[in-house]
Write an enzyme that holds these catalytic residues in place. Structure first.
Site, PDB file in Angstrom:
ATOM      1  N   TYR A  48      43.978  37.587  50.769  1.00  0.00           N
ATOM      2  CA  TYR A  48      45.038  37.164  49.720  1.00  0.00           C
ATOM      3  C   TYR A  48      44.544  38.271  48.198  1.00  0.00           C
ATOM      4  O   TYR A  48      44.972  38.557  47.699  1.00  0.00           O
ATOM      5  CB  TYR A  48      44.440  35.791  49.016  1.00  0.00           C
ATOM      6  CG  TYR A  48      45.536  34.693  50.267  1.00  0.00           C
ATOM      7  CD1 TYR A  48      46.825  34.591  49.490  1.00  0.00           C
ATOM      8  CD2 TYR A  48      44.593  34.243  51.355  1.00  0.00           C
ATOM      9  CE1 TYR A  48      47.864  34.241  51.221  1.00  0.00           C
ATOM     10  CE2 TYR A  48      45.564  33.326  52.344  1.00  0.00           C
ATOM     11  CZ  TYR A  48      47.207  33.470  52.147  1.00  0.00           C
ATOM     12  OH  TYR A  48      47.674  32.465  53.060  1.00  0.00           O
TER      13      TYR A  48
ATOM     14  N   GLU B 267      43.780  42.829  21.392  1.00  0.00           N
ATOM     15  CA  GLU B 267      44.098  43.859  22.422  1.00  0.00           C
ATOM     16  C   GLU B 267      45.129  44.221  22.861  1.00  0.00           C
ATOM     17  O   GLU B 267      45.953  44.971  24.018  1.00  0.00           O
ATOM     18  CB  GLU B 267      43.406  42.376  23.447  1.00  0.00           C
ATOM     19  CG  GLU B 267      42.181  42.157  23.326  1.00  0.00           C
ATOM     20  CD  GLU B 267      40.861  43.264  23.819  1.00  0.00           C
ATOM     21  OE1 GLU B 267      41.366  44.586  23.081  1.00  0.00           O
ATOM     22  OE2 GLU B 267      39.858  43.414  24.077  1.00  0.00           O
TER      23      GLU B 267
END
Length: 216
Positions: free
Chosen positions: A121, A75
Site C-alpha cells: 500500500y 506555504e
C-alpha cells in the site's frame, strides 16, 4: 449546496479528522483544493486544522489574489508547484506529522526514496517519496524544488519539516498522507531489526498490477 461551499465543508471535515488523530497539531499543516474553475481553496494562515471555520477558508484566484475568506497559508508556493507540474492534481496536503518528520532526520535514509518498501500500500498510494532539503517555512524555494521534480513525484518529505502529498482529489491526498505517516512509523519501529521488506520482484508485480508511478 454550491461547489465552493461543499468543498470548504469537506476540507474542514477531513482536516479535523487528521487533527483529532494526532496527525497534525497546533496551527501546523495546510490543505489546498482546486475547484473546477481553476481557483483554489486553501486553509488560512495561523489556523488550526481542528477548528476550521469553512466560511473563512481562503479562496484565491489562479493568479493568487484573495477572493474571499481569511489570508491563505504562507506555504502557497509549495502547493501551487504541484498544481503547475502535475495536471491531475486536485488537492495537496502538507503536515508536520511526527513519524514522517522523525524519518527525515535519520542519517541513513535514501533521499531518492525515503520510505522502505514494507507494504504494497505504501508503494500503491505514494510511489517513491523524495527527500527535499531543509527550507525556512514559507520560502518560495520549496516550490522551486518541487518544480524541479518535473511532476514525477506525488509526494515529498521536507527535511526537518514534514511531508507533502498531492492527489487527484482531497480524499485521495488525505489517504495517501495517512499511508505515508503509517509507513514512516513502521520504518522507525523496525530500525535495528532485520525486517523483511518487499523484494524487487514483488515491487515490480505491485507496480505493474496497480499501474503505479515508480520513477527511477
Amino acid at each position: 449546496m454550491s461547489e465552493i461551499s461543499a468543498a470548504r465543508e469537506q476540507i474542514a471535515l477531513l482536516a479535523k479528522s487528521m487533527f483529532d488523530r494526532g496527525l497534525t497539531h497546533g496551527s501546523s499543516g495546510n490543505i489546498s483544493l482546486r475547484l473546477s474553475d481553476g481557483t483554489l481553496l486553501v486553509t488560512p494562515t495561523g489556523s488550526s486544522m481542528g477548528t476550521l471555520d469553512p466560511a473563512r477558508i481562503s479562496h484565491i484566484s489562479e493568479a493568487g489574489d484573495l477572493l474571499s475568506g481569511d489570508n491563505p497559508t504562507k506555504e502557497i508556493p509549495l502547493h501551487t508547484a504541484f498544481y503547475e507540474t502535475r495536471q491531475k492534481t486536485g488537492a495537496v496536503v502538507h503536515l508536520h506529522s511526527c513519524h514522517s518528520v522523525a524519518l527525515s532526520l535519520c542519517p541513513d535514509i535514501d533521499p531518492d526514496n525515503v520510505l522502505p518498501p514494507l507494504t504494497a500500500y505504501g508503494i500503491m498510494q505514494l510511489g517513491k517519496v523524495k527527500l527535499l532539503p531543509f527550507f525556512v517555512p514559507g520560502d518560495p524555494a520549496m516550490g522551486d524544488a518541487v518544480r524541479g521534480l518535473a511532476g514525477k513525484r506525488t509526494a515529498v518529505l521536507l527535511a526537518n519539516h514534514g511531508p507533502v502529498v498531492a492527489g487527484k482529489d482531497l480524499e485521495a491526498a488525505v489517504y495517501a498522507m495517512e499511508e505515508l505517516e503509517a509507513t514512516a512509523r513502521l520504518a522507525l519501529l523496525l530500525r535495528g531489526v532485520a525486517a523483511t521488506s518487499l523484494n524487487p520482484e514483488q515491487i515490480s508485480r505491485v507496480v505493474k498490477r496497480i499501474d503505479v508511478e515508480w520513477t527511477e
